[in-house]
Design a protein around this motif. Structure first.
Motif, mmCIF file in Angstrom:
data_model
loop_
_atom_site.group_PDB
_atom_site.id
_atom_site.type_symbol
_atom_site.label_atom_id
_atom_site.label_comp_id
_atom_site.label_asym_id
_atom_site.label_seq_id
_atom_site.Cartn_x
_atom_site.Cartn_y
_atom_site.Cartn_z
ATOM 1 N N VAL A 84 0.869 -1.186 0.000
ATOM 2 C CA VAL A 84 0.000 0.000 0.000
ATOM 3 C C VAL A 84 0.906 1.236 0.000
ATOM 4 O O VAL A 84 1.788 1.356 0.846
ATOM 5 N N THR A 85 0.681 2.104 -0.995
ATOM 6 C CA THR A 85 1.424 3.370 -1.045
ATOM 7 C C THR A 85 0.503 4.476 -0.551
ATOM 8 O O THR A 85 -0.613 4.654 -1.065
ATOM 9 N N VAL A 86 0.952 5.164 0.501
ATOM 10 C CA VAL A 86 0.157 6.227 1.129
ATOM 11 C C VAL A 86 0.818 7.569 0.835
ATOM 12 O O VAL A 86 2.035 7.712 1.008
ATOM 13 N N THR A 87 0.016 8.509 0.360
ATOM 14 C CA THR A 87 0.546 9.833 0.029
ATOM 15 C C THR A 87 -0.310 10.903 0.692
ATOM 16 O O THR A 87 -1.535 10.912 0.518
ATOM 17 N N TRP A 88 0.336 11.763 1.465
ATOM 18 C CA TRP A 88 -0.367 12.829 2.186
ATOM 19 C C TRP A 88 0.065 14.182 1.644
ATOM 20 O O TRP A 88 1.247 14.446 1.450
ATOM 21 N N TRP A 89 -0.886 15.050 1.419
ATOM 22 C CA TRP A 89 -0.651 16.465 1.161
ATOM 23 C C TRP A 89 -1.966 17.188 1.405
ATOM 24 O O TRP A 89 -2.999 16.549 1.579
ATOM 25 N N SER A 90 -1.918 18.487 1.460
ATOM 26 C CA SER A 90 -3.135 19.269 1.743
ATOM 27 C C SER A 90 -3.639 19.885 0.447
ATOM 28 O O SER A 90 -2.972 20.741 -0.149
ATOM 29 N N HIS A 91 -4.800 19.420 0.018
ATOM 30 C CA HIS A 91 -5.326 19.845 -1.278
ATOM 31 C C HIS A 91 -5.529 21.363 -1.315
ATOM 32 O O HIS A 91 -5.160 22.026 -2.276
ATOM 33 N N LYS A 92 -6.113 21.884 -0.236
ATOM 34 C CA LYS A 92 -6.501 23.314 -0.267
ATOM 35 C C LYS A 92 -5.301 24.238 -0.467
ATOM 36 O O LYS A 92 -5.423 25.299 -1.062
ATOM 37 N N ILE A 93 -4.141 23.834 0.105
ATOM 38 C CA ILE A 93 -2.982 24.740 -0.011
ATOM 39 C C ILE A 93 -1.971 24.221 -1.026
ATOM 40 O O ILE A 93 -0.880 24.760 -1.158
ATOM 41 N N LYS A 94 -2.372 23.125 -1.710
ATOM 42 C CA LYS A 94 -1.505 22.528 -2.752
ATOM 43 C C LYS A 94 -0.063 22.356 -2.249
ATOM 44 O O LYS A 94 0.920 22.787 -2.898
ATOM 45 N N GLY A 95 0.001 21.785 -1.065
ATOM 46 C CA GLY A 95 1.340 21.553 -0.490
ATOM 47 C C GLY A 95 1.240 20.856 0.846
ATOM 48 O O GLY A 95 0.222 20.226 1.157
ATOM 49 N N LEU A 96 2.321 20.966 1.620
ATOM 50 C CA LEU A 96 2.384 20.256 2.906
ATOM 51 C C LEU A 96 2.023 21.173 4.066
ATOM 52 O O LEU A 96 2.539 22.292 4.191
ATOM 53 N N HIS A 97 1.163 20.667 4.927
ATOM 54 C CA HIS A 97 0.729 21.328 6.154
ATOM 55 C C HIS A 97 1.149 20.438 7.314
ATOM 56 O O HIS A 97 1.396 19.227 7.119
ATOM 57 N N LYS A 98 1.174 20.970 8.508
ATOM 58 C CA LYS A 98 1.530 20.145 9.669
ATOM 59 C C LYS A 98 0.615 18.925 9.761
ATOM 60 O O LYS A 98 1.055 17.819 10.145
ATOM 61 N N ASN A 99 -0.642 19.092 9.369
ATOM 62 C CA ASN A 99 -1.589 17.960 9.404
ATOM 63 C C ASN A 99 -1.043 16.741 8.671
ATOM 64 O O ASN A 99 -1.258 15.596 9.090
ATOM 65 N N ASP A 100 -0.348 16.974 7.573
ATOM 66 C CA ASP A 100 0.153 15.849 6.776
ATOM 67 C C ASP A 100 1.203 15.051 7.538
ATOM 68 O O ASP A 100 1.238 13.816 7.466
ATOM 69 N N PHE A 101 2.015 15.760 8.320
ATOM 70 C CA PHE A 101 3.047 15.081 9.113
ATOM 71 C C PHE A 101 2.405 14.335 10.295
ATOM 72 O O PHE A 101 2.805 13.220 10.638
ATOM 73 N N ILE A 102 1.404 14.953 10.898
ATOM 74 C CA ILE A 102 0.682 14.305 12.000
ATOM 75 C C ILE A 102 0.047 13.008 11.505
ATOM 76 O O ILE A 102 0.174 11.945 12.126
ATOM 77 N N LEU A 103 -0.604 13.076 10.340
ATOM 78 C CA LEU A 103 -1.295 11.887 9.836
ATOM 79 C C LEU A 103 -0.327 10.849 9.293
ATOM 80 O O LEU A 103 -0.592 9.646 9.359
ATOM 81 N N ALA A 104 0.822 11.272 8.815
ATOM 82 C CA ALA A 104 1.839 10.273 8.424
ATOM 83 C C ALA A 104 2.303 9.517 9.672
ATOM 84 O O ALA A 104 2.441 8.282 9.644
ATOM 85 N N ALA A 105 2.477 10.238 10.766
ATOM 86 C CA ALA A 105 2.879 9.583 12.026
ATOM 87 C C ALA A 105 1.788 8.627 12.501
ATOM 88 O O ALA A 105 2.069 7.503 12.946
ATOM 89 N N ARG A 106 0.530 9.048 12.372
ATOM 90 C CA ARG A 106 -0.585 8.169 12.764
ATOM 91 C C ARG A 106 -0.670 6.958 11.837
ATOM 92 O O ARG A 106 -1.031 5.859 12.267
ATOM 93 N N THR A 107 -0.336 7.158 10.567
ATOM 94 C CA THR A 107 -0.336 6.044 9.608
ATOM 95 C C THR A 107 0.670 4.979 10.034
ATOM 96 O O THR A 107 0.373 3.778 10.026
ATOM 97 N N ASP A 108 1.854 5.427 10.447
ATOM 98 C CA ASP A 108 2.867 4.473 10.929
ATOM 99 C C ASP A 108 2.323 3.653 12.094
ATOM 100 O O ASP A 108 2.624 2.454 12.207
ATOM 101 N N GLU A 109 1.518 4.272 12.933
ATOM 102 C CA GLU A 109 1.021 3.572 14.127
ATOM 103 C C GLU A 109 -0.027 2.517 13.812
ATOM 104 O O GLU A 109 -0.240 1.593 14.594
ATOM 105 N N VAL A 110 -0.691 2.642 12.670
ATOM 106 C CA VAL A 110 -1.704 1.616 12.321
ATOM 107 C C VAL A 110 -1.156 0.611 11.305
ATOM 108 O O VAL A 110 -1.888 -0.231 10.787
ATOM 109 N N ALA A 111 0.163 0.711 11.057
ATOM 110 C CA ALA A 111 0.754 -0.195 10.060
ATOM 111 C C ALA A 111 1.008 -1.579 10.631
ATOM 112 O O ALA A 111 1.101 -2.562 9.918
ATOM 113 N N THR A 112 1.121 -1.661 11.954
ATOM 114 C CA THR A 112 1.472 -2.971 12.539
ATOM 115 C C THR A 112 0.206 -3.658 13.082
ATOM 116 O O THR A 112 -0.767 -2.968 13.371
#
Ligand SMILES: C[C@H](O)[C@H](O)[C@H]1CNC2=NC(N)=NC(=O)C2=N1
Length: 112
Positions: A84-112
């Protein structure tokens, strides 16, 4: 459990600030397996997760969908047999927001 995953997501607004270089540098330390890629001029966070079969890849996809719905912030998900390839970015700002990093960290936690 990373400290980053515990942060609260902000409602993403069109005038929300993109992360600064300093923020990227600090946040990346907590999600070292993630790559920053640029597509159509949009910076994105991306990581591929591998699984023994399609069924477990699909179950992980659902778990990521659940955290996305909970945060009202959604990734691009490519689900394949064993991967599974997961890609995070913020559509509204067409770039990276802190939310994307928070959710990437949360993604790691549900990977196991
Ligand atoms: C209306 C809804 O809250 C918004 O469109 C949300 C939905 N999920 C989202 N997800 C992402 N990654 N970026 C957004 O700008 C976004 N906006």
């Amino acid at each position: 459990m990373s400290e980053l995953s515990q942060h609260a997501c902000e409602a993403c607004k069109i005038d929300a600030p993109r992360v600064t270089e300093e923020e990227i540098s600090a946040y990346r330390k907590q999600i070292p397996e993630w790559q920053i890629v640029e597509r159509d001029g949009i910076m994105q966070l991306e990581r591929a997760f591998t699984f023994p079969d399609f069924k477990q890849a699909l179950a992980f996809t659902q778990r990521v969908g659940d955290i996305a719905e909970e945060a009202d912030h959604h990734p691009a998900l490519l689900t394949e047999w064993g991967k599974v390839t997961v890609t995070w970015w913020s559509h509204k700002i067409k770039g990276l927001h802190k939310n994307d990093f928070i959710l990437a960290a949360r993604t790691d936690e549900v990977a196991t």
